[in-house]
Design a protein around this motif. Structure first.
Motif, mmCIF file in Angstrom:
data_model
loop_
_atom_site.group_PDB
_atom_site.id
_atom_site.type_symbol
_atom_site.label_atom_id
_atom_site.label_comp_id
_atom_site.label_asym_id
_atom_site.label_seq_id
_atom_site.Cartn_x
_atom_site.Cartn_y
_atom_site.Cartn_z
ATOM 1 N N LEU A 92 0.840 -1.199 0.000
ATOM 2 C CA LEU A 92 0.000 0.000 0.000
ATOM 3 C C LEU A 92 0.875 1.248 0.000
ATOM 4 O O LEU A 92 1.846 1.333 0.744
ATOM 5 C CB LEU A 92 -0.910 0.003 1.229
ATOM 6 N N GLY B 161 0.223 5.551 -0.627
ATOM 7 C CA GLY B 161 -0.536 6.713 -1.077
ATOM 8 C C GLY B 161 0.213 7.466 -2.155
ATOM 9 O O GLY B 161 -0.382 7.935 -3.125
ATOM 10 N N LEU C 80 -3.726 1.112 -3.839
ATOM 11 C CA LEU C 80 -4.812 0.959 -2.872
ATOM 12 C C LEU C 80 -5.058 -0.516 -2.566
ATOM 13 O O LEU C 80 -4.579 -1.394 -3.293
ATOM 14 C CB LEU C 80 -6.081 1.602 -3.433
ATOM 15 N N GLN D 254 -7.509 -2.465 -3.109
ATOM 16 C CA GLN D 254 -8.099 -3.228 -4.215
ATOM 17 C C GLN D 254 -7.093 -3.556 -5.311
ATOM 18 O O GLN D 254 -7.363 -4.394 -6.177
ATOM 19 C CB GLN D 254 -9.299 -2.490 -4.818
ATOM 20 N N ASP D 255 -5.920 -2.907 -5.259
ATOM 21 C CA ASP D 255 -4.870 -3.197 -6.242
ATOM 22 C C ASP D 255 -4.039 -4.408 -5.838
ATOM 23 O O ASP D 255 -3.233 -4.900 -6.635
ATOM 24 C CB ASP D 255 -3.941 -1.980 -6.405
ATOM 25 N N THR E 264 0.809 -1.863 5.143
ATOM 26 C CA THR E 264 0.138 -2.996 4.502
ATOM 27 C C THR E 264 -0.162 -4.089 5.513
ATOM 28 O O THR E 264 -1.268 -4.660 5.529
ATOM 29 C CB THR E 264 1.017 -3.559 3.366
ATOM 30 N N TYR F 134 -3.063 -3.056 7.709
ATOM 31 C CA TYR F 134 -4.321 -3.105 6.964
ATOM 32 C C TYR F 134 -4.822 -4.542 6.850
ATOM 33 O O TYR F 134 -6.012 -4.814 7.051
ATOM 34 C CB TYR F 134 -4.160 -2.495 5.572
#
Length: 199
Positions: A111, A113, A118, A120-121, A152, A155
């Motif tokens: 992940l 920014g 994102l 979903q990637d 990551t 998350y």
């Protein structure tokens, strides 16, 4: 310069750690070679591009056709451990050191920014089903020790939650801040894996 040669150099230059000078050397080496290496390389690249695809379960590159890879087919690796890594190079590094004997899950990046990557990637959404289907009891994070790697990791932990009864762990302090698995020697990796800590 011949436009075909220029195009070849530019394509090689885009490869990781090659650059324009390296791309030029590779192109000239192949074009001036008399042993047929250029044809063999072109055939091998085409064959791999047409016949290799990610495993639908873990993301490891394997034969195209939807079949599971060698790691997912190996019943001996169904030991309840799932190691989450960024890419296939990390799998190869861990396999070379023989420190892990469970199954892998390649998420395909981190992940970020700044880079616009994102959730979903990444290959994260399939994790809950794998945990359930494969009776996973421990998830081991072998992600880079960077801000992106930790983001990551957090998350993924929050998306899985604590309702699954899975234990989360990460590699121990053998992995330096900002370090990638690619650059660790087998001894350091063994200590980091063996001394992994719960999260």
């Amino acid at each position: 310069m011949n436009p075909k040669i220029e195009k070849l150099i530019k394509l090689f230059a885009k490869l990781p750690r090659v650059g324009s000078r390296g791309g030029q050397r590779i192109a000239l080496c192949l074009l001036q070679d008399k042993t047929g290496r250029a044809d063999a390389l072109a055939a091998a690249i085409l064959d791999a591009a047409q016949n290799i695809a990610p495993c639908p379960r873990c993301g490891v590159l394997t034969d195209r056709g939807g079949a599971a890879c060698e790691f997912c087919r190996d019943a001996g690796r169904a030991n309840g451990q799932l190691c989450i890594v960024r890419d296939l190079a990390d799998v190869w590094t861990l396999e070379k050191s023989s420190v892990f004997h469970g199954r892998y899950h390649i998420i395909g990046g981190l992940l970020s920014g700044a880079a616009g990557i994102l959730p979903q990637d990444l290959n994260i959404a399939t994790l809950p089903a794998r945990i359930s289907d494969e009776k996973i009891t421990e998830i081991i994070f072998a992600l880079p020790n960077t801000v992106e790697g930790k983001t990551t990791q957090h998350y993924i932990m929050s998306s899985i939650g604590d309702k699954t009864g899975v234990v989360f762990s990460e590699l121990a302090s053998g992995v330096p801040l900002g370090g990638d698995l690619d650059y660790l020697d087998d001894g350091t990796l063994t200590l980091a894996f063996g001394g992994r800590k719960s999260l």
